[in-house]
Design an enzyme around this catalytic site. Structure first.
Site, PDB file in Angstrom:
ATOM      1  N   GLY A  99       0.947  -0.847  -0.232  1.00 39.27           N
ATOM      2  CA  GLY A  99      -0.145   0.021  -0.114  1.00 39.27           C
ATOM      3  C   GLY A  99       0.239   1.297  -0.045  1.00 39.27           C
ATOM      4  CG  HIS A 106       5.596   7.594   4.447  1.00 38.31           C
ATOM      5  ND1 HIS A 106       6.196   7.489   3.326  1.00 38.31           N
ATOM      6  CD2 HIS A 106       4.295   6.563   5.012  1.00 38.31           C
ATOM      7  CE1 HIS A 106       5.239   6.847   2.632  1.00 38.31           C
ATOM      8  NE2 HIS A 106       3.927   6.664   4.024  1.00 38.31           N
ATOM      9  CG  HIS A 108       1.492   6.278   7.627  1.00 40.82           C
ATOM     10  ND1 HIS A 108       0.692   6.956   7.136  1.00 40.82           N
ATOM     11  CD2 HIS A 108       2.100   5.152   6.784  1.00 40.82           C
ATOM     12  CE1 HIS A 108       0.630   6.659   5.922  1.00 40.82           C
ATOM     13  NE2 HIS A 108       1.711   5.844   5.701  1.00 40.82           N
TER      14      HIS A 108
HETATM   15  P1  AMP Z   1       1.836   5.503   1.787  1.00 41.96           P
HETATM   16  O1  AMP Z   1       0.509   5.076   1.363  1.00 41.96           O
HETATM   17  O2  AMP Z   1       2.096   5.084   3.309  1.00 41.96           O
HETATM   18  O3  AMP Z   1       3.158   5.894   1.174  1.00 41.96           O
HETATM   19  O4  AMP Z   1       1.232   7.009   2.737  1.00 41.96           O
HETATM   20  C1  AMP Z   1       1.269   8.133   2.107  1.00 41.96           C
HETATM   21  C2  AMP Z   1       0.232   8.820   2.461  1.00 41.96           C
HETATM   22  O5  AMP Z   1       1.352  10.251   2.770  1.00 41.96           O
HETATM   23  C3  AMP Z   1      -0.166   9.664   2.659  1.00 41.96           C
HETATM   24  O6  AMP Z   1      -1.133   8.900   4.038  1.00 41.96           O
HETATM   25  C4  AMP Z   1      -1.036  10.857   1.997  1.00 41.96           C
HETATM   26  O7  AMP Z   1      -1.933  11.206   2.311  1.00 41.96           O
HETATM   27  C5  AMP Z   1       1.075  11.114   2.903  1.00 41.96           C
HETATM   28  N1  AMP Z   1       0.305  12.864   2.044  1.00 41.96           N
HETATM   29  C6  AMP Z   1       0.894  12.873   0.436  1.00 41.96           C
HETATM   30  N2  AMP Z   1       1.763  14.003   0.202  1.00 41.96           N
HETATM   31  C7  AMP Z   1       1.868  14.845   1.258  1.00 41.96           C
HETATM   32  C8  AMP Z   1       2.153  16.106   1.661  1.00 41.96           C
HETATM   33  N3  AMP Z   1       2.762  17.525   1.116  1.00 41.96           N
HETATM   34  N4  AMP Z   1       1.830  16.292   2.552  1.00 41.96           N
HETATM   35  C9  AMP Z   1       1.810  15.597   4.148  1.00 41.96           C
HETATM   36  N5  AMP Z   1       1.278  14.141   3.422  1.00 41.96           N
HETATM   37  C10 AMP Z   1       1.362  13.445   2.729  1.00 41.96           C
END
Ligand code: AMP
Ligand code: ZN
Length: 122
Positions: A99, A106, A108
């Site tokens: 996902g 990162h 979460h």
């Molecule tokens: P993932 O699916 O683990 O790669 O999650 C990426 C996360 O980054 C998602 O929850 C997005 O909402 C978040 N995201 C993407 N762009 C930004 C941004 N510019 N600032 C803060 N969060 C972001």
């Protein structure tokens, strides 16, 4: 610090894209997720560009450990309740089947009063 020009999270680290900052030091940055799925939802990222957890090496163990140890501290600072009655959730998505959408590793951190569900996880 190694950054990747086309990486959205590297641009956030460099201040080229704004973020709602939670914490920063020389090695890590934490900021609120732009699309929160819980009352408290922020991301902790290494400043070093590591595309995905599977690309981390043993050289990265200190930074990954720091991110993990920061999670409870920052969660409580953001309003997560302490102890067994409170708590938080930590998620690292890795690769398409995990996902992952942003290829800068990162963590979460999700918390706050239920009900809330992480899409695809619950
Ligand atoms: P993932 O699916 O683990 O790669 O999650 C990426 C996360 O980054 C998602 O929850 C997005 O909402 C978040 N995201 C993407 N762009 C930004 C941004 N510019 N600032 C803060 N969060 C972001
Ligand atoms: Zn990056």
């Amino acid at each position: 610090m190694r950054h990747q020009a086309d990486c959205i999270f590297c641009k956030i680290i460099l201040g080229q894209i704004p973020c709602k900052k939670v914490f920063e030091d020389e090695e890590v940055l934490a900021f609120h997720d732009i699309h929160p799925v819980a009352p408290i939802h922020f991301l902790i990222i290494p400043k070093k560009h590591i595309a995905m957890l599977a690309e981390a090496t043993l050289d990265d163990q200190a930074i990954l450990g720091k991110m993990m140890c920061l999670a409870p501290k920052l969660a409580e600072e953001q309003g997560a309740e302490p102890g067994r009655e409170g708590g938080f959730k930590v998620i690292v998505n890795n690769g398409a089947q995990g996902g992952q959408e942003v290829y800068h590793m990162h963590m979460h951190v999700l918390a706050g009063s239920r009900p809330w569900k992480v899409p695809g996880l619950g």
